[in-house]
Scaffold this active site. Structure first.
Site, PDB file in Angstrom:
ATOM      1  N   HIS A  42     -35.713 -23.294  32.913  1.00  0.00           N
ATOM      2  CA  HIS A  42     -35.885 -23.489  31.473  1.00  0.00           C
ATOM      3  C   HIS A  42     -34.511 -23.399  30.795  1.00  0.00           C
ATOM      4  CE1 HIS A  42     -40.048 -23.481  32.120  1.00  0.00           C
ATOM      5  NE2 HIS A  42     -40.412 -22.351  31.556  1.00  0.00           N
ATOM      6  N   CYS A  57     -41.937 -16.737  30.654  1.00  0.00           N
ATOM      7  CA  CYS A  57     -40.751 -17.287  31.333  1.00  0.00           C
ATOM      8  C   CYS A  57     -39.716 -17.851  30.360  1.00  0.00           C
ATOM      9  CB  CYS A  57     -41.166 -18.362  32.335  1.00  0.00           C
ATOM     10  SG  CYS A  57     -42.254 -19.643  31.680  1.00  0.00           S
TER      11      CYS A  57
END
Length: 345
Positions: A243, A150
């Site tokens: 993120h 990710c």
């Protein structure tokens, strides 16, 4: 006719996201759900302990969860999506492929294996042809395809845009990663509240290796990894999802901020159901992107960027992606769509 889909590890955080995305999907129909032996035989509603911010889909809530073995699932499956822990997936996923199943997996095992496609459909769809090499070498009728970590998938689309126009020589990245990336039980509240953790085990290596494979060239027999030097420092911060990453790039050819922005904004998306209209959105505001404000852009599938500025060797920019959508479940679904489009199902 719908593509019949199963989900391995359907009760976990990414497994639940997969169910959320697949249930209303126009191309896929969920026909099998698996989990651990302790959950087998329960309804999905009982086993899942649903934690997604939308109701559990009614048409899968009463489905019976099976064990995660090829023998336990129905033969009437066209594709399997896997969100298994890597320690489990290492043995289980190849067993499904040997049994003839095509597996689109988010698990970290085998991502850098020489015959396993590691794919972001908008960036390196040609790598999917590595399946033919895989089948020849392993002697199975199924196939195993991976999406990247990710944190890797957050920076790779912007890097691909830079590479295409100016070339990459060196990449340095510092991440500020959301707690959901560690799973529901991954980071305790006492550990992360009013805190930041300046190390995530194994994450740096994943970013450094997976990005070079994704940006490499498939020559028909193997992927020649990109030769850029990639260095990562990964940090956990107390945001729920999204993120955020600070990226420094030394380019091969001279460039400037305006050219980099244009390269990112014009980098094409893919003609797949889950691909966003704009793969990369670049903000003029240097204070963007921000996780709370920007992680769900285009259903969480757009990578956002900002703060683009020139450096002595190239550019620096910030980028953000929703880690359980673009970075995990959504990435697996995209790979499933690509597999279907290219005739591998």
């Amino acid at each position: 006719m719908s593509v019949r889909a199963g989900v391995l590890g359907a009760t976990g955080a990414v497994g639940q996201r997969l169910v959320q995305l697949l249930d209303p999907h126009p191309e896929f129909e969920i026909t099998a759900l698996t989990a651990s032996e302790s959950s087998a035989g329960q309804s999905y509603r009982e086993a899942a302990k649903w934690r997604i911010d939308s109701p559990i889909p009614a048409d899968v809530a009463e489905m019976t969860v099976t064990e995660t073995t090829p023998e336990a699932v129905s033969d009437n499956l066209d594709i399997i999506f896997s969100s298994l822990p890597s320690g489990v997936g290492r043995d289980v996923e190849p067993a499904f492929c040997e049994a003839g199943y095509v597996v689109s997996s988010n698990s970290s095992n085998h991502r850098t294996a020489s015959d396993i496609p590691l794919t972001v459909p908008e960036v390196n769809p040609s790598h999917l042809d590595l399946i033919e090499v895989q089948r020849d070498e392993r002697g199975w009728d199924g196939a195993l395809v991976k999406n990247p970590n990710c944190s890797t998938i957050t920076m790779v689309p912007p890097l691909a845009a830079v590479e295409e126009e100016f070339g990459l020589d060196r990449v340095t990245v510092a991440t500020l990663q959301a707690v959901s990336g560690a799973g529901y039980d991954g980071v305790s509240s006492m550990e992360i509240i009013d805190n930041a953790i300046p190390h995530i085990g194994g994450e740096e290596n994943k970013m450094e290796s997976e990005s070079r494979k994704l940006l490499g060239e498939f020559d028909g027999a193997e992927v020649q990894w990109h030769d850029a030097r990639v260095e990562a420092s990964c940090n956990r911060i107390p945001t729920l999802d999204g993120h955020l990453e600070n990226v420094w790039v030394d380019t091969v050819d001279e460039t400037n901020a305006d050219d980099i922005i244009e390269a990112m904004e014009t980098y094409p998306s893919a003609e797949l159901h889950s691909s966003p209209d704009d793969l990369i959105h670049v903000f003029d505001d240097a204070k963007r992107p921000q996780p709370r404000l920007d992680r769900t852009r285009e259903d969480g599938m757009t990578v956002t960027a900002g703060g683009v500025q020139e450096t002595d060797g190239g550019v620096q920019f910030n980028c953000l992606a929703h880690n359980t959508l673009r970075g995990a479940a959504g990435a697996s679904v995209l790979n499933g769509e690509l597999l279907a489009k290219q005739g591998y199902l």
